[in-house]
Design a protein around this motif. Structure first.
Motif, PDB file in Angstrom:
ATOM      1  N   ALA A 195      -5.256   2.536   0.955  1.00  0.00           N
ATOM      2  CA  ALA A 195      -5.941   1.344   1.788  1.00  0.00           C
ATOM      3  C   ALA A 195      -6.593   2.043   2.926  1.00  0.00           C
ATOM      4  O   ALA A 195      -5.623   2.805   3.865  1.00  0.00           O
ATOM      5  N   HIS A 208     -11.045  -2.763  -3.915  1.00  0.00           N
ATOM      6  CA  HIS A 208      -9.810  -3.860  -3.987  1.00  0.00           C
ATOM      7  C   HIS A 208      -9.694  -4.330  -2.499  1.00  0.00           C
ATOM      8  O   HIS A 208      -9.958  -3.854  -1.442  1.00  0.00           O
ATOM      9  N   GLY A 209      -9.707  -5.728  -2.474  1.00  0.00           N
ATOM     10  CA  GLY A 209      -9.615  -6.483  -1.275  1.00  0.00           C
ATOM     11  C   GLY A 209     -10.717  -7.202  -0.762  1.00  0.00           C
ATOM     12  O   GLY A 209     -11.501  -8.146  -1.186  1.00  0.00           O
ATOM     13  N   VAL A 215      -1.460  -1.443  -4.126  1.00  0.00           N
ATOM     14  CA  VAL A 215      -2.420  -0.694  -3.943  1.00  0.00           C
ATOM     15  C   VAL A 215      -2.093   1.029  -3.643  1.00  0.00           C
ATOM     16  O   VAL A 215      -1.101   1.143  -3.195  1.00  0.00           O
ATOM     17  N   ASP A 238       0.821  -1.229   0.097  1.00  0.00           N
ATOM     18  CA  ASP A 238      -0.070   0.009   0.023  1.00  0.00           C
ATOM     19  C   ASP A 238       0.821   1.384   0.049  1.00  0.00           C
ATOM     20  O   ASP A 238       1.500   1.500   0.814  1.00  0.00           O
ATOM     21  N   LYS A 249      -8.449   0.218  -1.342  1.00  0.00           N
ATOM     22  CA  LYS A 249      -8.612  -1.300  -0.644  1.00  0.00           C
ATOM     23  C   LYS A 249      -9.552  -0.961   0.459  1.00  0.00           C
ATOM     24  O   LYS A 249      -9.157  -0.042   1.155  1.00  0.00           O
TER      25      LYS A 249
END
Length: 724
Positions: free
Chosen positions: A531, A604-605, A528, A505, A568
């Motif tokens: 986050a 994302h995630g 990423v 991140d 994220k």
């Protein structure tokens, strides 16, 4: 016949018509010495007092009023006060904020102190009080502590002013200490406190708004009795002395009571001027409850009482900072003429350690720390600026790096750390990518050096205009991070940074963050970009950031490697605002099918909860991938007015005013310019967001980070014309 009604300004007369006067709930508890009166003829009026908590009984009235200490008993009998130090505090009628009496610090000599202390069982909320000081500026202080931890201090000539501080539930000790240095005096040589509201009764102690400032933002907290998720809290603000009110984004109401935060409104006012006092108005749309108060942003001018020039040339010893300055005079540690280099050549863990407050570290070159370039202990109010930090961390026996950092702390007392215009680059070691198994720790998760890492800090930090970068053989794990929890923590800002070259991140702002603001950063060559997984408390604001290239590893062919995502997310439930961000798609090399930017937009995630998106360019590398991935179709999700080319995986009807298409950027864009061309979808197609895009051009705001016709965006150490 005339009655004198004494009602603090925060309690309003809700109705005054016909034969009744209706007062807001909680008014009885607060009837005091405010200069408010009105007359009525008993033949024409019947006074009806309506209190929502049934406080007409003596028992309930005493319960509510017991949370306030105004010293009007002319003694210390109302609470279990303790007097410590070289003299006892006294009550006095010579000075008071209101009424007849206040508490005055005891009479002491040079080198002595006097403390007033009380221990109470508290609910989560805020303690608020008024203080006044007349002392030798910069040497004799009134200091306030909660559970032994200093919250703030004042010296010199400080007139009556209100202070407030958050308090978590439990048994808490509050201390006011007036102390003198070893010589001289100034002013009246004393301090006073008055009108204390303790958080021992949630119905009264939480009703006073509270703010926490940085240079350009204010976090706002308010828990009025009539607050609720369907009673919108509107925010207006203006610089003190101005006649024009501006609107800010409404505060978010959170009724969950998580992580010690009471149910109430939270949110931020942004884009403020440093060193400026603002008048703020909070208004509840349904009930009309209104609060007007003032608060100030931080000044960018730090007074310097003493300058320490480090030895010129190169030294190989850790430099330890243990002498603190004061709010009236920082101690500046800086390079000698010709420059100062601290290169510990991997024989020492740190280049600099800081166990002091009100300190500035400026213009040093720091190299070769086995662990951390700068190690911060239990300190606050530290400025780290214009330093070059490199070659930190060590190589472990498996060939990968340890968790070294350019700047590191694991103190839970760390607060108000300003990291600005530094270069943090090329750590000594490398980090395993998500595709490289690290057998020593049994994980594919990237593990290695970071740029800035605060573990468990108390928050209220600023990280701005830094450059974080490296090469392919010396990657970071994360760039700005806690490693495992709570970074940067509450009321913190991250903006204007260039962030690059990590396997996880770029900016990892996660866990119990609230009023954390991330804007105006350029982030590339990370998996990423930002986050917020999870955001347990909220709100967190992510706006006007620009995302470049990304990848999961550096050995798979570009046609196969995962490009990563912009935002994220995970479970947590705190509010997340995502406005005016731009996902660029750098052109691929010959033979590569898709561009090099983010493969995912938002989500994302893990799950994406309680997220609002507006005016973002969510351009993903492959249109088969999601621009928004709300896998659980969260009913609190709110996605609209975005320009996107990928899938929208969300609740039915998401993006009703969104535009599916690909951005066309201005043909004449130069450095820092990401403006849309007038022919592009998204041009003049955004929605107005109060306080976030006030200065747009044309018919409506442009979608994306850069408004056409505005100045170029600037990132890094020389942003906005600063000469180092």
């Amino acid at each position: 016949m005339k009655f004198k009604w004494e009602i603090p300004s925060r309690y309003n007369i809700l109705t005054a018509s016909g034969s009744a006067v209706l007062l807001g709930s909680g008014t009885l508890a607060a009837i005091r010495r405010t200069e408010m009166s009105f007359g009525m003829r008993l033949s024409n009026w019947v006074v009806v007092l309506v209190f929502l908590l049934g406080v007409l009984s003596n028992t309930n009235a005493q319960t509510i009023s017991s949370s306030a200490e105004d010293f009007e008993t002319n003694d210390f009998s109302k609470f279990p006060w303790e007097h410590l130090g070289d003299a006892s505090w006294v009550t006095t009628h010579q000075e008071s904020h209101s009424g007849s009496y206040s508490a005055e610090s005891g009479s002491i000599e040079d080198g002595e102190s006097t403390t007033l202390r009380v221990t109470l069982d508290c609910v989560s909320g805020y303690i608020a009080f008024y203080r006044k000081v007349s002392s030798e500026s910069g040497f004799d202080y009134l200091k306030f502590y909660i559970d032994g931890e200093e919250q703030d201090n004042w010296s010199g000539e400080e007139d009556w002013a209100e202070e407030s501080f958050p308090v978590t539930e439990g048994t808490r000790t509050f201390e006011w200490t007036y102390s003198k240095d070893g010589s001289a005096s100034g002013g009246d040589d004393t301090a006073w406190i008055d009108d204390i509201v303790f958080p021992v009764d949630s119905s009264l102690a939480l009703e006073r708004p509270s703010t926490v400032s940085t240079f350009h933002c204010m976090g706002v907290y308010w828990s009025p009795r009539d607050g609720s998720s369907d009673n919108v809290c509107q925010v207006h603000y203006r610089a003190l002395g101005s006649t024009e009110w501006k609107e800010a984004l409404s505060l978010w109401y959170d009724d969950r009571g998580v992580s010690g935060y009471p149910a109430g409104y939270r949110g931020s006012i942004v884009d403020l001027e440093p060193g400026t006092t603002y008048e703020i108005e909070l208004s509840l749309l349904n009930t009309g409850t209104t609060e007007i108060f003032t608060a100030s942003t931080w000044s960018e001018d730090f007074p310097i009482a003493k300058t320490v020039y480090l030895h010129g040339g190169t030294t190989h010893q850790t430099f330890e900072i243990t002498e603190s300055g004061s709010p009236d005079g920082y101690i500046l540690y800086t390079a000698s003429a010709g420059g100062t280099v601290i290169d510990v050549d991997h024989y020492q863990d740190y280049c600099i350690t800081v166990d002091a407050s009100y300190v500035i570290i400026r213009g040093l070159e720091l190299k070769g720390a086995k662990k951390y370039g700068i190690r911060l202990y239990d300190c606050h109010d530290v400025v780290i600026e214009r330093c070059d930090i490199s070659d930190f961390s060590s190589i472990e026996d498996d060939g990968w790096g340890n968790r070294g950092s350019a700047i590191f702390s694991d103190s839970n007392q760390l607060k108000r750390i300003i990291v600005q215009r530094n270069r943090m680059h090329h750590p000594h070691s490398d980090t395993n990518s998500w595709s490289e198994y690290r057998a020593k720790y049994g994980t594919f998760h990237p593990r290695g050096p970071r740029a800035v890492c605060y573990v468990r800090s108390d928050g209220n930090h600023v990280i701005r205009y830094n450059e974080i970068y490296s090469d392919d053989d010396h990657y970071f794990a994360d760039c700005l991070t806690a490693g495992n929890n709570n970074f940067p923590n509450r009321d913190s800002d991250i903006y204007g940074n260039y962030v690059a070259n990590c396997w996880d991140d770029g900016i990892e702002a996660e866990d119990d963050n609230c009023n954390v603001r991330i804007w105006g950063n350029f982030i590339e060559w990370t998996l990423v970009k930002i986050a917020v997984a999870p955001t347990n408390v909220g709100p967190v604001y992510v706006w006007r950031n620009v995302a470049g290239a990304g990848r999961k590893n550096d050995f798979e062919p570009w046609n196969d490697v995962v490009r990563g995502g912009f935002l994220k997310t995970n479970s947590g439930g705190g509010k997340i605002y995502v406005f005016h961000n731009t996902l660029l798609q750098p052109e691929p090399p010959v033979g590569v099918d898709y561009p090099l930017g983010c493969g995912r937009g938002l989500g994302h995630g893990g799950p994406m909860l309680n997220t609002m998106s507006r005016n973002n360019i969510l351009h993903v590398s492959n249109p088969k991938y999601p621009s928004i991935k709300d896998r659980d179709h969260d009913p609190l999700g709110d996605y609209d007015y975005d320009l996107y080319n990928g899938n929208i995986n969300a609740y039915p009807g998401a993006e009703p005013n969104g535009i599916k298409g690909v951005p066309i950027y201005g043909r004449h864009n130069g450095d820092g310019e990401f403006a849309l061309d007038s022919s592009s979808p998204g041009y003049d197609a955004g929605v107005v967001i109060p306080n976030l895009n006030d200065n747009y051009n044309g018919a409506a705001p442009d979608i994306g980070a850069h408004e056409a016709g505005s100045a170029p965006m600037e990132f890094g150490v020389r942003a906005f014309g600063v000469s180092l």
